[in-house]
Design an enzyme around this catalytic site. Structure first.
Site, PDB file in Angstrom:
ATOM      1  N   SER A  96      46.589  40.327  38.845  1.00 51.21           N
ATOM      2  CA  SER A  96      46.723  39.288  39.837  1.00 51.21           C
ATOM      3  C   SER A  96      47.839  38.286  39.556  1.00 51.21           C
ATOM      4  CB  SER A  96      45.413  38.533  39.952  1.00 51.21           C
ATOM      5  OG  SER A  96      45.150  37.784  38.785  1.00 51.21           O
ATOM      6  N   SER A 141      44.807  41.060  34.508  1.00 53.43           N
ATOM      7  CA  SER A 141      45.665  40.310  35.417  1.00 53.43           C
ATOM      8  C   SER A 141      46.885  39.662  34.772  1.00 53.43           C
ATOM      9  CB  SER A 141      44.859  39.228  36.140  1.00 53.43           C
ATOM     10  OG  SER A 141      44.127  39.814  37.188  1.00 53.43           O
ATOM     11  N   LYS A 179      50.534  29.634  37.352  1.00 55.61           N
ATOM     12  CA  LYS A 179      49.769  30.449  38.297  1.00 55.61           C
ATOM     13  C   LYS A 179      48.887  29.531  39.130  1.00 55.61           C
ATOM     14  CE  LYS A 179      46.684  34.514  38.442  1.00 55.61           C
ATOM     15  NZ  LYS A 179      45.844  35.437  37.651  1.00 55.61           N
TER      16      LYS A 179
END
Lengths: 100, 487, 490
Positions: free
Chosen positions: B155, B179, B78
């Protein structure tokens, strides 16, 4: 203690944006104001909760703050520190002139 | 689908160690898969050459018998994790040209254990969002999308989409209010948020420091266990990191859950939950019961206040954490005559709308005259929420809840920030309490979209959490692959 | 005129009557640690720009603070030395504001729960008077970086070497009533910090700075609106700035104006304060507990351990010097101002007249060092030699006057006083016969004056003493000269 009861208007948005150093375009201010009011209204639910005998919780960890020994283990990496800077000069970061 | 892509992390790891496959072959298969699925937009940056170089090194280590637990396993990262000399943007324009000179502890742990880095994965800007739509470089498409493009959740939307689409064998994520778990649920994969303090936050772009926690997104619970085994660990560079060792999670996978008490919180089954989700939730309860667990109805009375608390605390911390993006030492800068003007233009231009909205809220709730009413109040209610969990864990071992109130929604569907925030209603409470949670896929809804359920354990009981999740996973036997996955 | 004479220190005579100053000080003391408060970069700088900077100090994304144990110990130690309450649980807060040399966009400080609470210290105003100044609190915080504004016409240059260095902010109560008291307070704090080794106290290098909160009021009235003068780095400037700021406030109030609460800077060239433009913005620091840190907790046992390591402090030393060496309280307070002074004095006064040693050290030695721009540390006169000089005087081997010459020589040659006296033949003449020879000579050469003296001009006696001393090149024992002259001038 005061309870949650506040309405944000455009002057407040201007003030907060100034504190946060955020340029907010004129055309977006009304929408932003509405959004903030909606969110603040949503979080105002917390007024329902009696917290008169409750200590605030800042951290969920149960342990104590660890202390490190006083040793120089870092630094002398000027190049790495400056590497991503938009503007530098002779080892300094450079910004528009500041008047004190 | 390439045979390589069929292997999950555990399977690939065994095949690598038995020298049935090489890491270079495996990594090449994933690089091809990334190309084939590029229209999903999961990757912000693909490091094909670097990945092959790492894979090569891994193959040598396997040959030499010095392989680490994740040796040769290609994973995605990420973009919230700082990666040395590899562009790290947190999906924000303000960091569009930032090349960290350091590696986050969590990713370093993964590389130390032999993992291969495929590239950086998209996410919501500064991890603020639940649909990946706030990413500066555009949307990520859920590989489960039918006719219209769906959101992968957020997210960690890029991470979830990549793992679901078989363009990464596993991925790292960060979870502040859901997330990891919410996108995992939307994409039909496993997402684990560990106990706060389990994984070091050092080198992870901070959103909300008292909530942020790194974790894995994987195809299976075993894979999550393998990943977390490597990611977790005490770090002296993070004062909030817990100096509590975690046993090898793999040894807990297949324990019996007979006699374990599973709490079913009544507050998690209220209006607004889709029928399909309720159906699978109920199935999950029965599966666990059939596996020998005792089902106990419980109550966490302050659950409904979790979201309001979260939307005060997280923005407040974010408003301060994001003050460093000022155009002085790194990142984008808009030139101006005065320092303040430079700040305002740089930040006004560099941050997207959702980030600005949260900075504004956070600044407001901390500002003079409002601190007590908002921030302090939220901290107090946060204590009550944490106490809810402490109380309930006196009586039960785990909690089972739905992961999300709905399955994946169409991109662009939720325009109103508040509606978007409600997505995290089931994931936020565990974040506020700092306890670990895992979302695993249990089926498809009537539109063919994955449904996830969440298991929550007491702090530092990841071994038990993995155990009960693996049990449920076996019962659900969800092994479907989305149409959007690499073939 | 009489009224002016009656003004107490710190009072101002305005057109409308007498005003009194109310002063509170915030001292920022740099902790003498090797590394910074929250990072492992070196805390000593002077080196190249941005060299003593870690990624944490530069606030790179994802960087986190880890606190320095030594700094915590020094804060506790200082708290104990200030007779203050030590808080076993304290909290680090973020003070949020934007500035070019504040990379994080916030300063890590302590706001609601400081590590040290209330305390008090005694300060010496002059030889007789002491007063107590209350300490409000002491907290730990990060220093900011440095902005250079004179390197470029339109740009400022930023150096983060100082960023994150550990500071203790020591906040006094508004108990101070005159610029001189403020000066004495700073001196005392500096002395304590140096005794315990928490801070080197070097004001020139900025290791110790003070912000002064100044307001004026009618004696006995409520406090007036205060202004804060930032960043004063010498005791002289502190005194000047407070005086000028108080006078400015009196002028404004007496001409019908109102004081705006604001931050001001002291202009050393004009000797006046001026408003700080960059601080005009209404501040809202949005303090909140730093979520990257946990509450700082320690046990009473740990505090007790630290207490064990405290050296004898100035107040106690002062009492000891008065008792053991019989010196005046004022001399004692001067001698305990710095640890080095005390150490030097105790060595010098060993076995000789303590009072005389104190006089010589404070008047002659300090005077000579100041003239030569030297510190006690690099004094050419060692404590042992100063003691020996005092011994020579006490034993009557040399006169006080000759001793001054010997001392001057000691400042240059570093020789022992006995050696100098021997080499130059400066021993005091205390032999009756020798002195009588000189007296005879003077009487013989000044017959007229002898007549005048005997005729009643008593004042001439001094003249004869002077002549004898001159003739002896200052070596004659003045007491003996007096005695013998009196006997012989009859």
């Amino acid at each position: 203690m005061s309870s949650i009861k506040s309405i944000v208007d455009i002057p407040t948005v201007n003030k907060i944006a100034r504190l946060a150093r955020l340029e907010i375009l004129e055309k977006n201010k009304q929408n932003l104001t509405n959004d903030l009011n909606n969110i603040l209204e949503f979080v105002a639910q917390l007024n329902e909760v009696d917290t008169s005998n409750v200590e605030p919780l800042a951290s969920v960890t149960g342990h104590k703050l660890p202390l490190r020994n006083d040793e120089v283990t870092d630094g002398n990496i000027g190049e790495l520190v400056l590497q991503n800077a938009p503007e530098t000069s002779s080892g300094f970061f450079v910004v528009p002139k500041v008047i004190e | 689908m390439s045979d390589f892509l069929k292997l999950d992390l555990l399977g690939a790891s065994i095949a690598l160690k038995n020298k049935e496959i090489s890491s270079v072959e495996l990594t090449n298969a994933y690089i091809n898969a990334i190309e084939k699925t590029s229209s999903l937009g999961a990757y912000l940056d693909v490091q094909a050459d670097y990945a092959l170089e790492m894979a090569n090194r891994s193959d040598k280590k396997i040959q030499q018998g010095t392989a680490g637990p994740l040796e040769g396993i290609p994973i995605g990262v990420k973009d919230m994790f700082c990666t040395k000399n590899i562009k790290t943007t947190a999906s924000s324009k303000i960091l569009e040209n930032f090349y960290p000179t350091y590696e986050s502890t969590v990713t370093q742990n993964l590389w130390n254990d032999g993992a291969v880095m495929l590239g950086k994965l998209s996410c919501d800007e500064f991890a603020m969002g639940s649909s990946n739509e706030t990413a500066a470089k555009g949307n990520v498409i859920n590989p489960w999308s039918k006719t219209n493009p769906m959101s992968p959740g957020g997210s960690s939307g890029g991470s979830a989409a990549a793992v679901a689409a078989r363009s990464a064998l596993a991925a790292t994520g960060t979870d502040t209010g859901g997330s990891i778990r919410q996108p995992a649920a939307f994409c039909g994969i496993t997402g684990l948020k560990p106990t706060y303090g389990r994984c070091s936050r050092w080198g992870i772009v901070a959103f909300s420091s008292s909530l942020d926690q790194a974790g894995p997104l994987t195809r299976t619970v075993s894979d999550a266990a393998l990943m977390l085994n490597s990611m977790a660990g005490y770090d002296v560079k993070d004062s909030t990191s817990a100096n509590i060792s975690m046993p090898d999670l793999m040894t807990y996978l297949d324990n019996s859950i007979k006699g374990k008490k599973i709490g079913i919180p009544k507050e998690y089954t209220q209006d607004g939950i889709s029928q399909d989700i309720m159906k699978f939730y109920e199935s999950s309860i029965n599966w666990l019961k059939d596996s020998g667990a005792e089902i106990v109805p419980v109550s966490l009375p302050h659950t409904k206040y979790a979201l309001p608390v979260y939307y005060i605390i997280a923005p407040a911390e974010a408003s301060s954490n994001l003050a460093r993006y000022d155009g002085v030492r790194y990142g984008a800068r808009n030139e101006a005559a005065t320092l303040d003007e430079m700040y305002e233009l740089t930040r006004g231009n560099g941050f997207g709308d959702e980030v600005k909205r949260r900075i504004m809220i956070g600044t407001y709730v901390l500002s003079s005259g409002y601190y007590d009413a908002y921030y302090l109040k939220a901290q107090k209610v946060r204590r009550l929420i944490k106490e809810d969990f402490e109380n309930v864990f006196k009586n039960v071992d785990y909690l089972l809840t739905p992961s999300t109130p709905t399955t994946a929604f169409e991109l662009g569907q939720k325009q109103d920030p508040l509606t978007m925030y409600l997505n995290d209603i089931f994931t936020v409470p565990a974040s506020l309490a700092g306890v670990p949670g895992i979302s695993i896929p249990v089926g498809l809804d009537s539109s063919g979209l994955p449904v996830g359920v969440q298991l929550i354990a007491n702090s530092f009981d990841e071994p038990g959490l993995i155990n009960v999740a693996r049990t449920l996973e076996k019962c659900a036997d969800f092994n479907l692959i989305p149409d959007g996955a690499a073939k | 005129m009489t009224e002016t004479l009656n003004l107490k220190p710190g009072q101002i005579k305005g057109t409308s009557g007498i005003w009194e100053m109310v002063i509170g000080l915030e001292i920022h003391a740099q902790i003498s640690s090797k590394s910074k408060l929250f990072s492992g970069a070196s805390a000593s700088f002077g080196s190249d720009a941005n060299s003593s900077v870690s990624l944490v100090d530069a606030a790179m994304p994802g960087m986190l603070p880890v606190i320095n144990k030594f700094c915590v110990e020094q804060a506790v130690k200082t708290g104990l030395a200030l007779n203050a309450k030590i808080n076993n649980i304290s909290v680090f807060d973020r003070k949020n504001y934007f500035y070019a040399d504040l990379p994080q966009g916030y300063q890590i400080s302590q706001f609601t729960k400081p590590i040290v609470g209330e305390g008090e210290i005694i300060i010496d105003l002059d030889s007789e008077n002491q007063t107590v100044v209350g300490i409000e609190r002491l907290h730990l915080e990060q220093d900011a970086g440095k902005s250079l504004h004179d390197q470029h016409p339109t740009k400022s240059f930023i150096d983060l070497n100082r960023t994150g260095v550990a500071l203790m902010e020591i906040v006094s109560k508004p108990d101070i009533r005159s610029p001189q008291e403020a000066g004495a307070y700073v001196k005392k704090i500096r002395s304590i910090l140096r005794y315990i080794g928490a801070c080197d106290g070097n004001m020139e290098e900025g290791s110790l700075r003070a912000d002064c909160n100044v307001s004026v009021r009618r004696p006995g009235d409520e406090f007036g609106t205060r202004c804060e003068i930032k960043n004063l780095n010498s005791i002289r400037f502190i005194i000047q700035a407070i005086q000028s700021e108080a006078e400015r406030q009196v002028d404004i109030i007496e001409s019908g104006g109102k004081i705006n609460q604001e931050t001001r800077l002291f202009d050393t060239s004009t000797g006046e304060t001026r408003s700080m433009r960059s601080k005009e913005d209404a501040h809202d620091y949005r303090y909140f507990p730093d979520p990257d840190l946990l509450p700082l907790e320690f046990s009473n046992e740990w505090v007790a351990e630290i207490k064990e390591t405290l050296p004898e402090l100035p107040d106690s030393l002062k009492k000891r010097l008065i008792k053991d060496f019989g010196i005046t309280p004022y001399d004692a307070s001067v001698l305990v101002e710095e640890k080095e002074y005390t150490d030097f004095y105790i060595k010098a006064a060993n076995g000789v007249d303590g009072k005389l040693t104190a006089n010589w050290m404070i008047t002659e030695l300090f005077g000579a060092l100041k003239k030569e721009n030297l510190t006690l540390e690099n004094s050419p006169v060692s404590p042992e030699n100063l003691g020996k000089l005092v011994g020579l005087i006490s034993k009557g081997i040399i006169s006080g006057k000759i001793a001054k010459d010997v001392f001057s020589e000691m400042m240059i040659s570093k020789k022992s006083p006995a050696e100098i006296v021997r080499e130059k033949g400066l021993e005091q003449v205390s032999d009756d016969k020798e002195i009588l020879k000189l007296i005879d000579k003077v009487i013989l050469e000044n017959q007229e004056k002898v007549k005048d003296y005997l005729g009643g001009k008593d004042k001439l006696f001094g003249f004869f003493v002077g002549q004898v001393m001159k003739l002896s090149q200052g070596k004659a024992n003045p007491g003996l000269v007096n005695k013998l002259l009196k006997e012989n001038l009859k």
